[in-house]
Design a protein around this motif. Structure first.
Motif, PDB file in Angstrom:
ATOM      1  N   PHE A 150      36.742  40.367  33.752  1.00 14.10           N
ATOM      2  CA  PHE A 150      37.145  40.298  35.159  1.00 14.10           C
ATOM      3  C   PHE A 150      38.275  39.304  35.369  1.00 14.10           C
ATOM      4  O   PHE A 150      39.301  39.609  35.990  1.00 14.10           O
ATOM      5  N   TRP A 160      39.917  44.967  39.499  1.00 20.64           N
ATOM      6  CA  TRP A 160      38.677  45.020  38.731  1.00 20.64           C
ATOM      7  C   TRP A 160      37.587  45.753  39.507  1.00 20.64           C
ATOM      8  O   TRP A 160      37.520  45.680  40.732  1.00 20.64           O
ATOM      9  N   TRP A 255      39.405  43.094  43.646  1.00 19.79           N
ATOM     10  CA  TRP A 255      38.373  43.975  43.082  1.00 19.79           C
ATOM     11  C   TRP A 255      38.018  45.056  44.088  1.00 19.79           C
ATOM     12  O   TRP A 255      38.383  44.990  45.268  1.00 19.79           O
TER      13      TRP A 255
END
Length: 647
Positions: A150, A160, A255
């Motif tokens: 990550f 991510w 993310w």
């Protein structure tokens, strides 16, 4: 009604939130004054958070908040930063990560090792042609390589996303397939409840279901033979490379988190580097008072936003303890043992875990928990009895910090701080910077009565948007249609006269008995206290004939039979400790309660099943922790005409 605190702040302590209050000219001992300023002056507050934690960016900032409108608020325009840079720029006295598997295998990763591994994998990703905006996805357990992957993706501006290996390949592909990822990082399996779960075949199938994936990396997590068609993790992090952080726009995607997806395609919720950075610095550094060198363990899987928040403990130089396994194996005291073994300062659990420990007679005080300052709880409303149990069995000096929030903001709305007292059955206060209110159906703020949980001003960690939602329609529909310009979260809550918060359940699964709205949490707090009951689920279903059916499903303790005497005891407990209106129309023994893979009870999907919606339309089996349970609920037929319980 006055409720005396069960825990009070230590007047001799000097937590970070007190130092922050003095910095902005506020009283360190008056949390509510500080909170009121933080929402009245959003720019002053978030600018002070930036300065207090010394956020690094290319050019600082000229303006904190360009526009307060929701959706569409624009924070810190022109600033460029990187979340991973802030994680790795410091380092505490101890290790950065301590990874523990269910069999007891423990691996410590030092801060220099973490930086080197992140730099190496980031260099490997760049060598594969991965750059800013490309997607890197992980089919991974809660382990050190997951954190490394990550941070490496974030360091180069890639996006991510991760899900746990309890999902099958199809369930994971339903999420990752929306992202058109370039790289897949997977593991050979995981451990849970005394078993090793080999996921190599699922990993290979997932790769085949993601046609945009150019290369797959395999982490050796449980020691099974590797796959020659995948790059070994050890090879991908073997080459030394200098640290490299691509600073990106404040709202550049960091993310994609996915909703549970139980009633439709999982929503890809996009959060930005800057919003997550500031929100998690505030939550970890001020509210949890997490300090350099502290040990931070929150029981979670990679499916849940709490994994993301736990990793952010690194932002304040704490040691993050990762646990891959069952919280109840080999016994229900496993998390307390881990907390003692690793000198944990802040331990995060669920209300269900605390209830299970109480029923099992666990005595956390038998372990050396001298380092423990805070027990955090989130995921569901925390029953009042748990507050007393923690005080009596963990220790009166340990603060029980109940929090409510959501994946949607990857943070909390209400919780505790070192300067807030804790009262049984009540969340201490709205979090700093969160303009939290309870609203009635007319959009008016109410106190001491139940209303919709709303946030009236923007938070930096509100989503940048949803994935594949170019005009923002799905995003607006999710939060802003009931009260235009105001975030409606979908929970029932009440604000107490002293400023505390009580969450009573999801507003989309509200019980409505003869026009009176009831919270499911009130019923669970009573029924799940009974020693004969392991877990319960209550449903209020409007039926096609105009009737209303409110059954209570109970999972019985071992050796217990649901006879009429037990049904009567259940009804009497509800009548006395909740209200006569909560007494169900029927009590039904169930083989289990279905949950999302983050542990939330599936009230709405089960309600749809009881209303006659076909199983394949009511929910997605892949999003359920135990899909086999669904057949039990799908076979149930409500009474015709429907019965009514006691009013």
């Amino acid at each position: 009604m006055t409720v005396d605190p069960i825990w009070r702040p230590d007047p001799g302590s000097d937590p970070a939130i007190g130092r922050f209050a003095r910095l902005v000219g506020r009283s360190p001992s008056d949390y509510h004054e500080l909170w009121r300023w933080s929402v009245d002056d959003l720019e002053g507050f978030w600018g002070a958070v930036w300065n207090f934690f010394d956020v690094a960016s290319d050019r600082g900032f000229d303006r904190v908040l360009e526009d307060e409108r929701m959706p569409g608020a624009r924070w810190f325009p022109g600033s460029r930063l990187n979340y991973a840079e802030h994680v790795l720029r410091g380092g505490g006295a101890g290790p950065a990560l301590i990874a523990v598997t269910e069999d007891g295998t423990t691996t410590a990763v030092t801060w220099p090792e973490l930086r080197a591994q992140v730099a190496a994998f980031a260099g490997w990703l760049r060598g594969q042609g991965v750059g800013a905006g490309d997607r890197v996805v992980g089919y991974l357990p809660n382990a050190a390589p997951t954190v490394v992957a990550f941070l490496a993706a974030a360091s180069i501006g890639a996006v991510w996303s991760v899900c746990g290996q309890d999902y099958g390949a199809d369930g994971a592909a339903a999420r990752f397939g929306q992202l058109d990822p370039t790289v897949l990082v997977t593991a050979d399996g995981y451990r849970f409840n005394g078993r090793v779960h080999d996921r190599r075949s699922d990993a290979a199938r997932l790769r085949d279901l993601l046609p945009t994936v150019r290369v797959t990396v395999l982490v050796d997590h449980v020691g099974t033979p590797g796959d020659p068609t995948m790059v070994p993790w050890a090879e991908a992090v073997a080459t030394q490379a200098p640290p490299w952080f691509d600073r990106v726009d404040f709202d550049a995607p960091l993310w994609v988190l996915f909703s549970s997806g139980t009633t439709g395609a999982p929503k890809g919720i996009v959060h930005g580097h800057g919003g997550v950075l500031l929100e998690h610095l505030k939550l970890a550094g001020l509210h949890l008072d997490l300090r350099a060198g502290d040990r931070f363990l929150w029981y979670t899987t990679t499916n849940w936003m709490m994994w993301n928040l736990a990793v952010s403990g690194l932002l304040v130089d704490a040691t993050v303890v990762l646990y891959d396994g069952s919280p109840a194996f080999p016994g229900p005291d496993r998390l307390w043992r881990l907390a003692a073994e690793h000198r944990v300062s802040i331990l995060g659990v669920s209300p269900g875990y605390l209830l299970a420990c109480a029923k099992a007679g666990v005595e956390p005080g038998a372990f050396d928990l001298g380092a423990l300052r805070v027990v955090g709880s989130t995921g569901a409303p925390l029953p009042e009895s748990c507050y007393h149990w923690v005080a009596d069995h963990v220790g009166p000096s340990v603060q029980l910090a109940s929090t409510t929030g959501g994946t949607d903001v990857v943070s909390g709305f209400a919780g505790s701080a070192p300067t807030t007292p804790v009262r049984p059955g009540e969340i201490s206060a709205p979090l700093l910077g969160v303009a939290l209110e309870a609203w009635d159906a007319d959009g008016k703020s109410v106190v001491a009565e139940v209303g919709e949980l709303v946030v009236t001003k923007p938070m930096p960690s509100m989503p940048v948007g949803f994935w594949n939602d170019p005009d923002g329609t799905r995003y607006r529909d999710a939060y802003f249609t009931t009260y235009p310009g105001v975030w409606r979260h979908g929970d029932w809550m009440a604000v107490t006269e002293r400023g505390g918060v009580i969450v009573t359940g999801r507003s989309d699964s509200t019980l409505n008995r003869n026009g009176v709205r009831l919270g499911s949490a009130d019923l669970y707090a009573v029924v799940e206290e009974l020693p004969e009951i392991r877990e319960a689920l209550v449903i209020g279903a409007e039926l096609v004939d105009g009737g209303y059916w409110m059954p209570l499903f109970v999972v019985l303790a071992d050796g217990v039979e649901l006879d009429q005497a037990l049904k009567d005891r259940i009804a009497e407990a509800i009548r006395v400790h909740a209200s006569p209106r909560h007494v169900p129309d029927a009590v039904i023994a169930a083989p289990g309660i279905p949950h999302t893979r983050t542990g939330k009870k599936l009230e709405v999907p089960v309600k749809r099943l009881l209303q006659g919606v076909p199983l394949e339309q009511a929910l997605d089996r892949a999003a359920v922790d135990d899909p086999a349970l669904l057949d039990f609920y799908a076979r149930l037929v409500p009474p015709r005409p429907s019965g009514e319980g006691e009013p």
